[in-house]
Design a protein around this motif. Structure first.
Motif, PDB file in Angstrom:
ATOM      1  N   ASN A   1      47.293  -3.451  20.666  1.00 55.67           N
ATOM      2  CA  ASN A   1      48.499  -4.277  20.648  1.00 55.67           C
ATOM      3  C   ASN A   1      49.758  -3.436  20.454  1.00 55.67           C
ATOM      4  OD1 ASN A   1      47.305  -6.759  21.142  1.00 55.67           O
ATOM      5  ND2 ASN A   1      46.772  -7.022  18.991  1.00 55.67           N
ATOM      6  N   ALA A   2      49.657  -2.330  19.742  1.00 59.79           N
ATOM      7  CA  ALA A   2      50.808  -1.430  19.614  1.00 59.79           C
ATOM      8  C   ALA A   2      51.168  -0.824  20.969  1.00 59.79           C
ATOM      9  CB  ALA A   2      50.508  -0.339  18.596  1.00 59.79           C
ATOM     10  N   VAL A   3      50.157  -0.451  21.724  1.00 58.40           N
ATOM     11  CA  VAL A   3      50.415   0.093  23.065  1.00 58.40           C
ATOM     12  C   VAL A   3      50.993  -0.989  23.974  1.00 58.40           C
ATOM     13  CG1 VAL A   3      49.283   1.041  25.108  1.00 58.40           C
ATOM     14  CG2 VAL A   3      48.687   1.896  22.853  1.00 58.40           C
ATOM     15  N   ASN A   4      50.498  -2.207  23.852  1.00 57.35           N
ATOM     16  CA  ASN A   4      51.056  -3.305  24.648  1.00 57.35           C
ATOM     17  C   ASN A   4      52.523  -3.541  24.323  1.00 57.35           C
ATOM     18  OD1 ASN A   4      48.716  -3.815  26.028  1.00 57.35           O
ATOM     19  ND2 ASN A   4      48.021  -5.391  24.620  1.00 57.35           N
ATOM     20  N   LEU A   5      52.869  -3.530  23.041  1.00 57.05           N
ATOM     21  CA  LEU A   5      54.266  -3.703  22.637  1.00 57.05           C
ATOM     22  C   LEU A   5      55.130  -2.582  23.193  1.00 57.05           C
ATOM     23  CD1 LEU A   5      56.423  -5.164  20.930  1.00 57.05           C
ATOM     24  CD2 LEU A   5      55.725  -3.707  19.030  1.00 57.05           C
ATOM     25  N   LEU A   6      54.624  -1.375  23.157  1.00 54.21           N
ATOM     26  CA  LEU A   6      55.376  -0.239  23.681  1.00 54.21           C
ATOM     27  C   LEU A   6      55.578  -0.357  25.189  1.00 54.21           C
ATOM     28  CD1 LEU A   6      56.595   2.461  22.715  1.00 54.21           C
ATOM     29  CD2 LEU A   6      54.457   3.521  23.388  1.00 54.21           C
ATOM     30  N   MET A   7      54.529  -0.786  25.892  1.00 48.30           N
ATOM     31  CA  MET A   7      54.662  -0.926  27.347  1.00 48.30           C
ATOM     32  C   MET A   7      55.665  -2.011  27.721  1.00 48.30           C
ATOM     33  SD  MET A   7      50.835  -0.376  28.794  1.00 48.30           S
ATOM     34  CE  MET A   7      51.388  -0.793  30.412  1.00 48.30           C
ATOM     35  N   VAL A   8      55.648  -3.132  27.022  1.00 43.65           N
ATOM     36  CA  VAL A   8      56.592  -4.204  27.327  1.00 43.65           C
ATOM     37  C   VAL A   8      58.015  -3.776  26.982  1.00 43.65           C
ATOM     38  CG1 VAL A   8      57.276  -6.539  26.667  1.00 43.65           C
ATOM     39  CG2 VAL A   8      54.908  -6.041  27.162  1.00 43.65           C
ATOM     40  N   SER A   9      58.188  -3.053  25.878  1.00 41.58           N
ATOM     41  CA  SER A   9      59.541  -2.607  25.529  1.00 41.58           C
ATOM     42  C   SER A   9      60.066  -1.581  26.535  1.00 41.58           C
ATOM     43  CB  SER A   9      59.569  -2.043  24.110  1.00 41.58           C
ATOM     44  OG  SER A   9      58.752  -0.906  24.016  1.00 41.58           O
TER      45      SER A   9
END
Length: 105
Positions: free
Chosen positions: A39-47
């Motif tokens: 989920n941290a990687v997902n947040l980074l990708m969306v940002s």
């Protein structure tokens, strides 16, 4: 909000997940920490997608679609991982990772 806040938050979540995987011995907590890292990687990708879309360089939907596929794979991983943990618990009556060394023989 600036993108830097999202980046710092995702780095903090990823570090918490790594520390949880390295320090804990409970299999369920380890799976939760792996999900936290995903989920941290997902947040980074969306940002980053929002940052690059604001610059007009990349389509914002492509990274969000990739995040959706990561979430689908993570859900499949959880289903398989919990099934394995359930079978290990039925055989050993514990979810401690150190007990899994006995399964080698």
């Amino acid at each position: 909000m600036p993108v830097q806040y999202y980046i710092f938050l995702s780095i903090a979540l990823f570090c918490i997940g790594v520390m949880g995987v390295l320090m804990r011995r409970n299999a369920i907590i380890i799976f939760m920490c792996i999900e936290l890292m995903l989920n941290a990687v997902n947040l980074l990708m969306v940002s980053f997608s929002k940052m690059w879309a604001d610059a007009g360089r990349v389509d914002a939907g492509s990274a969000q679609l990739f995040v959706f596929f990561i979430m689908v794979v993570a859900a499949a991983e959880v289903a398989v991982g919990l099934a394995i943990i359930t079978m290990v618990y039925r055989n050993t009556h514990s979810v401690d990772i150190n007990i899994l060394n006995r399964l080698k023989n």
